[in-house]
Write an enzyme that holds these catalytic residues in place. Structure first.
Site, PDB file in Angstrom:
ATOM      1  N   CYS A   7       9.281  96.948 -25.814  1.00  0.00           N
ATOM      2  CA  CYS A   7       8.190  97.277 -26.682  1.00  0.00           C
ATOM      3  C   CYS A   7       7.951  95.788 -27.660  1.00  0.00           C
ATOM      4  CB  CYS A   7       8.792  97.769 -27.967  1.00  0.00           C
ATOM      5  SG  CYS A   7      10.160  97.310 -29.204  1.00  0.00           S
ATOM      6  N   ASN A  10      11.672  94.777 -29.655  1.00  0.00           N
ATOM      7  CA  ASN A  10      12.461  94.659 -29.155  1.00  0.00           C
ATOM      8  C   ASN A  10      14.195  94.823 -29.842  1.00  0.00           C
ATOM      9  OD1 ASN A  10      14.856  93.996 -26.769  1.00  0.00           O
ATOM     10  ND2 ASN A  10      14.357  95.685 -26.452  1.00  0.00           N
ATOM     11  N   CYS A  12      12.604  97.431 -32.538  1.00  0.00           N
ATOM     12  CA  CYS A  12      12.865  98.941 -33.378  1.00  0.00           C
ATOM     13  C   CYS A  12      12.928 100.060 -32.035  1.00  0.00           C
ATOM     14  CB  CYS A  12      11.379  99.015 -33.672  1.00  0.00           C
ATOM     15  SG  CYS A  12      11.732  98.363 -35.342  1.00  0.00           S
ATOM     16  N   ARG A  13      11.216 100.193 -31.225  1.00  0.00           N
ATOM     17  CA  ARG A  13      11.123 101.441 -30.719  1.00  0.00           C
ATOM     18  C   ARG A  13      11.909 101.732 -29.343  1.00  0.00           C
ATOM     19  NH1 ARG A  13       5.315 100.267 -30.060  1.00  0.00           N
ATOM     20  NH2 ARG A  13       5.269  98.411 -30.712  1.00  0.00           N
ATOM     21  N   SER A  14      11.922 100.021 -28.852  1.00  0.00           N
ATOM     22  CA  SER A  14      12.572 100.290 -26.592  1.00  0.00           C
ATOM     23  C   SER A  14      14.331 100.220 -27.142  1.00  0.00           C
ATOM     24  CB  SER A  14      12.397  98.970 -26.389  1.00  0.00           C
ATOM     25  OG  SER A  14      12.649  97.958 -26.598  1.00  0.00           O
ATOM     26  N   ASP A 120       4.503 102.525 -33.781  1.00  0.00           N
ATOM     27  CA  ASP A 120       4.904 101.344 -34.271  1.00  0.00           C
ATOM     28  C   ASP A 120       5.801 101.309 -35.484  1.00  0.00           C
ATOM     29  OD1 ASP A 120       6.333  98.789 -34.969  1.00  0.00           O
ATOM     30  OD2 ASP A 120       4.895  97.352 -34.293  1.00  0.00           O
TER      31      ASP A 120
HETATM   32  P1  4NP Z   1       8.916  96.885 -32.128  1.00  0.00           P
HETATM   33  O1  4NP Z   1       8.175  96.955 -33.610  1.00  0.00           O
HETATM   34  O2  4NP Z   1       7.791  96.659 -31.050  1.00  0.00           O
HETATM   35  O3  4NP Z   1       9.119  98.586 -32.095  1.00  0.00           O
HETATM   36  O4  4NP Z   1      10.539  96.444 -32.223  1.00  0.00           O
HETATM   37  C1  4NP Z   1       8.235  95.509 -33.830  1.00  0.00           C
HETATM   38  C2  4NP Z   1       9.054  94.790 -34.401  1.00  0.00           C
HETATM   39  C3  4NP Z   1       8.097  93.263 -34.625  1.00  0.00           C
HETATM   40  C4  4NP Z   1       7.115  93.509 -34.863  1.00  0.00           C
HETATM   41  C5  4NP Z   1       6.520  94.625 -34.688  1.00  0.00           C
HETATM   42  C6  4NP Z   1       7.254  95.252 -34.435  1.00  0.00           C
HETATM   43  N1  4NP Z   1       7.266  91.786 -35.541  1.00  0.00           N
HETATM   44  O5  4NP Z   1       5.595  91.944 -35.596  1.00  0.00           O
HETATM   45  O6  4NP Z   1       8.122  90.854 -36.201  1.00  0.00           O
END
Ligand code: 4NP
Length: 154
Positions: A7, A10, A12-14, A120
């Site tokens: 994702c 790294n 939340c989703r992955s 997200d």
């Molecule tokens: P992820 O979510 O891609 O599912 O881990 C996010 C985590 C951090 C950010 C965006 C999405 N960020 O902008 O810091």
């Protein structure tokens, strides 16, 4: 067989996809996750992701965020991307057709709509994390059946 979930951050989703998939696959599968950005490198997953996973008896609290590397394209057999923007970014880092063949969009590989994104949840609330958990759980079920089917070849 080695599987990488990818994702953006790294956190939340992955990490959720990694934890869920590990629980569904036999021990001879390796499951890991990474992000396309290094902003959260070394951090544990977002506490809301840890909580929603724990609510479903999946422990992701020990994971650490890391960015995807060139070596990952050699190490892993399958690379599943959480949304179309991550998919395009990962594809842009491939160097040959063999690498490209390994990369797919998670929900498309799970038999859902083409171009379907795992949303997200970072800017959302616990209910968004729960929705993402359910989407990943259903998708991982489909992919796990596919990967463990006797007729499946790499
Ligand atoms: P992820 O979510 O891609 O599912 O881990 C996010 C985590 C951090 C950010 C965006 C999405 N960020 O902008 O810091």
């Amino acid at each position: 067989m080695k599987i990488l979930m990818v994702c953006l951050g790294n956190i939340c989703r992955s990490p959720l996809a990694e934890g869920i998939m590990k629980a569904k696959l036999p021990d001879n599968f390796v499951v890991d996750s990474a992000g396309t950005i290094s902003m959260h490198e070394g951090e544990h997953p977002d506490r809301r992701a840890v909580k929603v996973a724990a609510n479903h008896d999946v422990n992701i609290s020990e994971q650490r965020s890391r960015p995807i590397t060139k070596a990952d394209f050699r190490t892993f057999d399958k690379i599943y991307c959480m949304d179309t923007s991550v998919y395009k970014e990962v594809l842009s880092r491939t160097e040959n057709e063999e690498d490209r063949q390994k990369v797919s969009l998670f929900l498309e590989a799970a038999g859902k709509d083409k171009n379907a994104d795992v949303p997200d949840p970072y800017w959302g609330g616990m209910e968004d994390f729960e929705k993402v958990f359910q989407l990943l759980n259903a998708g991982c079920d489909e992919i796990a059946v596919h990967l463990t089917s006797p007729t499946h070849h790499i």
